[in-house]
Design a protein around this motif. Sequence first.
Motif, PDB file in Angstrom:
ATOM      1  N   LYS A 143      -1.387   4.468   9.837  1.00  0.00           N
ATOM      2  CA  LYS A 143      -1.240   4.802   8.425  1.00  0.00           C
ATOM      3  C   LYS A 143      -1.168   6.320   8.254  1.00  0.00           C
ATOM      4  CE  LYS A 143      -3.470   4.134   3.914  1.00  0.00           C
ATOM      5  NZ  LYS A 143      -4.551   3.429   3.183  1.00  0.00           N
TER       6      LYS A 143
ATOM      7  N   VAL B 153       2.324   7.602   9.075  1.00  0.00           N
ATOM      8  CA  VAL B 153       3.290   7.273   8.023  1.00  0.00           C
ATOM      9  C   VAL B 153       3.147   8.229   6.841  1.00  0.00           C
ATOM     10  CG1 VAL B 153       4.015   5.544   6.338  1.00  0.00           C
ATOM     11  CG2 VAL B 153       3.443   4.841   8.663  1.00  0.00           C
ATOM     12  N   ILE B 154       1.908   8.456   6.394  1.00  0.00           N
ATOM     13  CA  ILE B 154       1.671   9.343   5.256  1.00  0.00           C
ATOM     14  C   ILE B 154       2.066  10.781   5.587  1.00  0.00           C
ATOM     15  CG2 ILE B 154      -0.123  10.337   3.767  1.00  0.00           C
ATOM     16  CD1 ILE B 154      -1.543   7.626   3.911  1.00  0.00           C
TER      17      ILE B 154
ATOM     18  N   MET C  77       5.218   1.799   3.390  1.00  0.00           N
ATOM     19  CA  MET C  77       3.917   2.074   2.794  1.00  0.00           C
ATOM     20  C   MET C  77       3.686   1.205   1.552  1.00  0.00           C
ATOM     21  SD  MET C  77       2.294   5.658   1.333  1.00  0.00           S
ATOM     22  CE  MET C  77       3.337   5.620  -0.147  1.00  0.00           C
TER      23      MET C  77
ATOM     24  N   CYS D 183       3.050  -2.500   2.483  1.00  0.00           N
ATOM     25  CA  CYS D 183       1.723  -2.724   3.068  1.00  0.00           C
ATOM     26  C   CYS D 183       0.605  -2.500   2.062  1.00  0.00           C
ATOM     27  CB  CYS D 183       1.533  -1.814   4.285  1.00  0.00           C
ATOM     28  SG  CYS D 183       2.580  -2.261   5.688  1.00  0.00           S
ATOM     29  N   GLU D 184       0.793  -1.564   1.126  1.00  0.00           N
ATOM     30  CA  GLU D 184      -0.225  -1.318   0.108  1.00  0.00           C
ATOM     31  C   GLU D 184      -0.283  -2.474  -0.884  1.00  0.00           C
ATOM     32  OE1 GLU D 184      -2.466   1.023  -0.057  1.00  0.00           O
ATOM     33  OE2 GLU D 184      -1.768   2.253   1.617  1.00  0.00           O
TER      34      GLU D 184
ATOM     35  N   GLU E 193      -3.333  -3.902   6.177  1.00  0.00           N
ATOM     36  CA  GLU E 193      -3.962  -2.853   6.972  1.00  0.00           C
ATOM     37  C   GLU E 193      -4.958  -3.470   7.946  1.00  0.00           C
ATOM     38  OE1 GLU E 193      -5.790   0.206   4.715  1.00  0.00           O
ATOM     39  OE2 GLU E 193      -4.020   0.640   3.489  1.00  0.00           O
TER      40      GLU E 193
ATOM     41  N   TYR F 135      -1.006   0.286   9.483  1.00  0.00           N
ATOM     42  CA  TYR F 135      -0.226  -0.660   8.709  1.00  0.00           C
ATOM     43  C   TYR F 135       0.298  -1.702   9.690  1.00  0.00           C
ATOM     44  CZ  TYR F 135       0.004   2.458   4.620  1.00  0.00           C
ATOM     45  OH  TYR F 135      -0.292   3.230   3.532  1.00  0.00           O
TER      46      TYR F 135
END
Length: 213
Positions: A78, A81-82, A115, A118-119, A124, A132
């Motif tokens: 994660k 990705v961010i 993202m 998955c959010e 997660e 993710y």
Amino acid sequence: MQIKTIKGAMSTAEKLIKKIFMEEIKNKSEINRNTGILQTRYSIFLIQYIKEKGTEFKKYFPEISKQIMWDEGIKISKKIVIEFINYPNIERKKLSIVFVLSDGEMFQISPISLMNFCEIANLEVEDNGVYYFFPTIFLKKIKGETTKKEINIIDKLSLISQINSLENFDEEDLEYAATFKDFDVDLFGEITRTLRNIEKHLEEIEKYLKRDK
């Protein structure tokens, strides 16, 4: 030929990017043993080397797996990705994540789509960090054969999405939809609408940038 390192993954991805997207690689860098960056004039690719697809998706998310009729997924940090979403990008190039498997199979998705998906679905897992866990059935395959199973599931999910978007059902639609009575069409519909809107917006931005250069 088996791909065993991030260098091999980046080299394989570079060849495909030149062939499919007709873009020359301008810069490349390795982030860690499984992750690298490739940059072209219009795009920045996060290359993620994955040894193999994991069938543990069904283990971690049994209900979602049942709803999408799929048990294979790919894990990605994660944090990575961010960080990639916030990657220095003054020229506003298109961002893409490319998963390269050891057998040469390759998948692509935008980091924002991954993202958001998955959010929304809360996909997660914790394994020496937060990851993710994205189902491969929703990834765009850019290299490798599409199996009959994949085609069958994609067709079914597409039908469900279409039926869910209809304001009025006729008897034939309802009879067909009944075969998916255990499927949470509201969840799937929300996810697919989000992905579709994001991808459409990104494509418009990419066309605009290319037009002005």
